[in-house]
Design a protein around this motif. Structure first.
Motif, PDB file in Angstrom:
ATOM      1  N   SER A 119     -71.257 -17.305  -4.078  1.00  0.00           N
ATOM      2  CA  SER A 119     -71.452 -18.732  -4.306  1.00  0.00           C
ATOM      3  C   SER A 119     -71.432 -19.041  -5.799  1.00  0.00           C
ATOM      4  O   SER A 119     -71.887 -18.248  -6.619  1.00  0.00           O
ATOM      5  CB  SER A 119     -72.790 -19.178  -3.703  1.00  0.00           C
ATOM      6  OG  SER A 119     -73.059 -20.522  -4.023  1.00  0.00           O
TER       7      SER A 119
ATOM      8  N   LYS B 220     -81.693 -39.005  -0.534  1.00  0.00           N
ATOM      9  CA  LYS B 220     -80.776 -39.458  -1.583  1.00  0.00           C
ATOM     10  C   LYS B 220     -81.530 -39.820  -2.862  1.00  0.00           C
ATOM     11  O   LYS B 220     -81.075 -39.504  -3.973  1.00  0.00           O
ATOM     12  CB  LYS B 220     -79.972 -40.660  -1.077  1.00  0.00           C
ATOM     13  CG  LYS B 220     -78.954 -40.301  -0.003  1.00  0.00           C
ATOM     14  CD  LYS B 220     -78.241 -41.542   0.522  1.00  0.00           C
ATOM     15  CE  LYS B 220     -77.278 -41.193   1.653  1.00  0.00           C
ATOM     16  NZ  LYS B 220     -76.623 -42.406   2.229  1.00  0.00           N
TER      17      LYS B 220
ATOM     18  N   GLN C  37     -82.510 -36.667  -4.565  1.00  0.00           N
ATOM     19  CA  GLN C  37     -81.350 -36.016  -5.180  1.00  0.00           C
ATOM     20  C   GLN C  37     -81.025 -36.678  -6.519  1.00  0.00           C
ATOM     21  O   GLN C  37     -80.766 -36.000  -7.523  1.00  0.00           O
ATOM     22  CB  GLN C  37     -80.149 -36.097  -4.250  1.00  0.00           C
ATOM     23  CG  GLN C  37     -78.886 -35.440  -4.816  1.00  0.00           C
ATOM     24  CD  GLN C  37     -77.649 -35.783  -4.008  1.00  0.00           C
ATOM     25  OE1 GLN C  37     -77.531 -36.903  -3.510  1.00  0.00           O
ATOM     26  NE2 GLN C  37     -76.733 -34.840  -3.875  1.00  0.00           N
TER      27      GLN C  37
ATOM     28  N   LYS D 129     -76.052 -31.559   3.668  1.00  0.00           N
ATOM     29  CA  LYS D 129     -75.064 -30.823   2.876  1.00  0.00           C
ATOM     30  C   LYS D 129     -73.684 -31.445   2.970  1.00  0.00           C
ATOM     31  O   LYS D 129     -72.997 -31.633   1.955  1.00  0.00           O
ATOM     32  CB  LYS D 129     -75.014 -29.367   3.343  1.00  0.00           C
ATOM     33  CG  LYS D 129     -74.045 -28.514   2.519  1.00  0.00           C
ATOM     34  CD  LYS D 129     -73.991 -27.080   2.996  1.00  0.00           C
ATOM     35  CE  LYS D 129     -72.988 -26.293   2.156  1.00  0.00           C
ATOM     36  NZ  LYS D 129     -72.819 -24.907   2.632  1.00  0.00           N
ATOM     37  N   SER D 130     -73.259 -31.782   4.183  1.00  0.00           N
ATOM     38  CA  SER D 130     -71.884 -32.264   4.365  1.00  0.00           C
ATOM     39  C   SER D 130     -71.698 -33.710   3.927  1.00  0.00           C
ATOM     40  O   SER D 130     -70.678 -34.067   3.341  1.00  0.00           O
ATOM     41  CB  SER D 130     -71.468 -32.107   5.834  1.00  0.00           C
ATOM     42  OG  SER D 130     -72.334 -32.850   6.682  1.00  0.00           O
ATOM     43  N   ASN D 131     -72.696 -34.551   4.175  1.00  0.00           N
ATOM     44  CA  ASN D 131     -72.544 -35.976   3.874  1.00  0.00           C
ATOM     45  C   ASN D 131     -72.978 -36.348   2.454  1.00  0.00           C
ATOM     46  O   ASN D 131     -72.389 -37.236   1.832  1.00  0.00           O
ATOM     47  CB  ASN D 131     -73.346 -36.821   4.860  1.00  0.00           C
ATOM     48  CG  ASN D 131     -72.804 -36.719   6.273  1.00  0.00           C
ATOM     49  OD1 ASN D 131     -71.682 -36.241   6.491  1.00  0.00           O
ATOM     50  ND2 ASN D 131     -73.587 -37.145   7.256  1.00  0.00           N
ATOM     51  N   ASP D 132     -74.030 -35.657   1.952  1.00  0.00           N
ATOM     52  CA  ASP D 132     -74.613 -36.070   0.683  1.00  0.00           C
ATOM     53  C   ASP D 132     -74.612 -34.982  -0.384  1.00  0.00           C
ATOM     54  O   ASP D 132     -75.132 -35.186  -1.483  1.00  0.00           O
ATOM     55  CB  ASP D 132     -76.050 -36.549   0.911  1.00  0.00           C
ATOM     56  CG  ASP D 132     -76.120 -37.701   1.908  1.00  0.00           C
ATOM     57  OD1 ASP D 132     -75.416 -38.698   1.684  1.00  0.00           O
ATOM     58  OD2 ASP D 132     -76.850 -37.576   2.894  1.00  0.00           O
ATOM     59  N   GLN D 133     -74.046 -33.811  -0.048  1.00  0.00           N
ATOM     60  CA  GLN D 133     -73.988 -32.678  -0.991  1.00  0.00           C
ATOM     61  C   GLN D 133     -75.378 -32.332  -1.546  1.00  0.00           C
ATOM     62  O   GLN D 133     -75.554 -32.008  -2.708  1.00  0.00           O
ATOM     63  CB  GLN D 133     -73.017 -32.971  -2.153  1.00  0.00           C
ATOM     64  CG  GLN D 133     -71.554 -32.973  -1.742  1.00  0.00           C
ATOM     65  CD  GLN D 133     -71.190 -34.208  -0.914  1.00  0.00           C
ATOM     66  OE1 GLN D 133     -71.429 -35.329  -1.340  1.00  0.00           O
ATOM     67  NE2 GLN D 133     -70.619 -33.991   0.257  1.00  0.00           N
TER      68      GLN D 133
ATOM     69  N   ARG E 219     -78.602 -29.828  -1.358  1.00  0.00           N
ATOM     70  CA  ARG E 219     -78.861 -28.435  -0.982  1.00  0.00           C
ATOM     71  C   ARG E 219     -80.088 -28.373  -0.066  1.00  0.00           C
ATOM     72  O   ARG E 219     -81.191 -28.726  -0.466  1.00  0.00           O
ATOM     73  CB  ARG E 219     -79.097 -27.595  -2.232  1.00  0.00           C
ATOM     74  CG  ARG E 219     -79.297 -26.106  -1.975  1.00  0.00           C
ATOM     75  CD  ARG E 219     -79.403 -25.358  -3.277  1.00  0.00           C
ATOM     76  NE  ARG E 219     -79.338 -23.920  -3.113  1.00  0.00           N
ATOM     77  CZ  ARG E 219     -79.163 -23.063  -4.109  1.00  0.00           C
ATOM     78  NH1 ARG E 219     -79.039 -23.514  -5.355  1.00  0.00           N
ATOM     79  NH2 ARG E 219     -79.101 -21.770  -3.876  1.00  0.00           N
TER      80      ARG E 219
END
Length: 621
Positions: free
Chosen positions: A307, A342, A345, A374-378, A380
């Motif tokens: 990664s 969000k 983040q 993870k997929s929608n808002d990146q 972790r």
């Protein structure tokens, strides 16, 4: 002629299961106690196996150690039970040339925490001394899944006696132990430790036992043994059954002999009929002295993906790292959860951590929410996994799913018991504790499943473990941290701490550890919240000053909010100076409070950096 002399020249037939026959009689309590209460029943079983042709029989002592007998309150009768077992077996053998082996069964399964090695050695020595005192022909150590356990007891046994030692491991998968070690390598280790006969028993039926032995070389000094189950088990009308014809078992024993086995008996599901068939099939066959070992087809294990984002435990070693717990909802309205995630983040956190049905109350799956974050808002995600809700099958499946989804940050915890939650009558599984679970996860990182077979791909999990510093004697909690490090924990996440003094004490007691710790801080929301934590949550005590400060503003929500934030900031000031990792626990989805604290931590970092720059400038001027 002793047992080893006979094995040099012959293939010997051993007996079959004792427990299977007792189970078929409807007996469902401690089988070993029958040596004292119903000796005629045990003697009759031995005699039936001898009449079937068994050259070797074993005592009814598989679980006759103090640790297992304690489950029935019989630990004080251990010596009597073991001595009686040998006497019964020898009476059954009579003047025949039948050898009597004193049986000692394995204690550990997957759970290493069931017994420490020290406890195992003590229990083993006690039982072995009782058996050896009755003039047995050898020791049979059987059904050992844990290699560490059987190597330890073989080493111990060899120092106790010169009699033959038969050491048998058990496998979940043909050809490998549960830690992924090839069977041949394990048997070589046992031979090197002084075992006279090495082999396998239990779990697998004849077919898979044969497959496993195909990859095993003939030992240089020891002999091979095999005690397969009659078949794979089945459950009919809530009763365990083994569907296997005796003739099939007899034919299979010839194939076991062809793979080098010289001592062949049966384990679960086998009866005198199976042993009679084996004796008949093996009649006139001599031991083999050479064999072609089947080359094991190498399984390509793909390396884990590297990664570009460093794991949390690496970041917390060297720089500031902030993780925030935001529990998934107990209902299906996810609006506030994702809004809060969000905002956090944007405030600058490293990860959002989500509990696994905390306090044993159902919430939206943290795996599902982690995938969306993870997929929608990146964002972790750091996913908690408890041992409470899933058995070993479910745990491995769940982890394989997390890996496939690209979710590699996890917290392994034992989990709150179900009786504290919404469904107190629900079952708590606990196949393993957090200690074994951490070790099993690290086994996946080597590309090896829980049962020992290849996963073909290495996982890349960074594993956090829980740390409860809110105990009377912190040294004991630190010892548990050290134990978890030994099992493979990469870093720790602490429960919330509510005094500066406790944070300082944690630092002093753990500064010898290189494994990073995220210090837990949870802002108080009200005086009622503070009183609840102080009086009802085990292990948490607030200072009198803190309780009074929250009490002073109990009727003012705004002031309560401000005071809760103020107290949390004071704790952060101390934690900030002593630890790189800070773990903020969001109370009641009040992410606005957590967001304010995240901003405060970054302001502290900026001031610290500024002080460092000023100091450098003053040094050079």
């Amino acid at each position: 002629m002793n047992l080893l002399d006979r094995l040099k020249e012959e293939v010997l037939t051993a007996d079959g299961a004792i427990g299977t026959l007792l189970y078929s009689y409807g007996i469902d309590f401690c089988y070993e106690e029958l040596n004292l209460t119903q000796p005629d029943v045990i003697r009759r079983i031995h005699q039936d196996y001898i009449q079937a042709g068994a050259d070797v029989i074993q005592t009814n002592t598989y679980s006759a150690n103090s640790l297992k007998l304690a489950r029935y309150g019989l630990e004080n009768k251990r010596e009597k039970i073991n001595k009686a077992a040998v006497q019964i077996a020898k009476q059954a053998a009579g003047l025949n040339d039948t050898f009597v082996l004193g049986t000692i069964g394995g204690i550990r399964g997957v759970r290493k925490s069931d017994a420490t090695l020290q406890e195992i050695v003590v229990a083993f020595c006690e039982q072995a001394e009782s058996l050896l005192s009755e003039d047995i022909d050898g020791l049979l150590l059987e059904t050992y899944y844990d290699l560490e356990e059987i190597t330890t007891v073989v080493h111990t046994a060899r120092k106790m006696t010169d009699l033959p030692i038969i050491a048998q491991v058990s496998m979940h998968e043909p050809g490998v132990l549960q830690n992924g070690l090839p069977l041949n390598d394990a048997l070589c280790q046992l031979e090197a430790l002084g075992a006279d006969v090495v082999g396998v028993n239990c779990r697998l039926g004849p077919h898979h036992t044969i497959l496993a032995l195909e990859e095993v070389a003939l030992p240089k000094k020891a002999f091979l043994s095999a005690y397969p189950n009659a078949s794979l088990l089945d459950v009919v009308d809530d009763r365990i059954v083994y569907e296997s014809e005796a003739d099939y078992f007899g034919k299979a024993t010839v194939k076991l002999r062809n793979e080098g086995a010289r001592l062949i008996g049966g384990c679960c599901g086998t009866t005198p009929k199976h042993i009679a068939a084996a004796k008949k099939a093996l009649q006139g066959l001599h031991p083999i002295t050479e064999k072609q070992v089947k080359e094991k087809t190498p399984i390509l294990v793909k390396s884990r993906k590297i990664s570009t984002v460093p794991p949390l435990h690496e970041k917390a070693k060297n720089e500031r790292s902030i993780i925030v717990e935001l529990d998934t909802p107990k209902h299906l309205d996810t609006t506030s959860f994702f809004e809060g995630a969000k905002c956090l983040q944007e405030a600058g956190i490293d990860a959002i951590t989500m509990a696994d049905n905390s306090l044993a109350s159902p919430r939206i799956s943290n795996m599902a929410m982690a995938t969306l974050l993870k997929s929608n808002d990146q964002i972790r995600p750091l996913v908690h996994i408890t041992c409470r809700d899933r058995n070993l099958i479910g745990l491995q499946s769940h982890l394989m799913g997390l890996h496939t989804l690209g979710l590699h940050d996890i917290l392994a915890v034992t989990g709150d018991p179900t009786k504290v939650g919404d469904f107190p009558g629900a079952t708590s599984v606990y196949d393993v504790s957090s200690l074994e679970f951490i070790q099993l996860i690290k086994q996946l990182n080597e590309g090896i499943s829980f049962s020992g077979k290849s996963l073909k791909v290495k996982t890349n999990f960074s594993v956090a473990a829980a740390f409860n510093p809110n105990v009377r004697i912190l040294d004991r909690a630190v010892k548990r941290l050290e134990k978890k490090i030994g099992f493979g924990a990469d870093y720790f996440i602490s429960q919330p701490v509510f005094t500066k003094e406790k944070i300082i004490e944690i630092h002093e007691k753990t500064k010898h550890l290189s494994t990073p710790i995220y210090i837990g801080i949870m802002p108080l929301t009200s005086s009622q919240n503070a009183e609840f934590l102080h009086n009802e949550v085990p292990g948490i005590k607030l200072s009198e000053e803190t309780l009074n400060r929250m009490k002073a503003c109990e009727n003012d929500k705004t002031r309560s909010h401000q005071e809760g934030i103020s107290i949390a900031k004071e704790l952060i000031n101390t934690a900030h100076e002593l630890f790189h990792g800070i773990y903020l626990i969001t109370p009641f989805l009040r992410y606005d409070m957590t967001e304010e604290l995240v901003t405060y931590i970054h302001e502290l970092d900026a001031k610290k950096l500024e002080r460092g720059i000023v100091h450098v400038h003053s040094t050079f001027n």
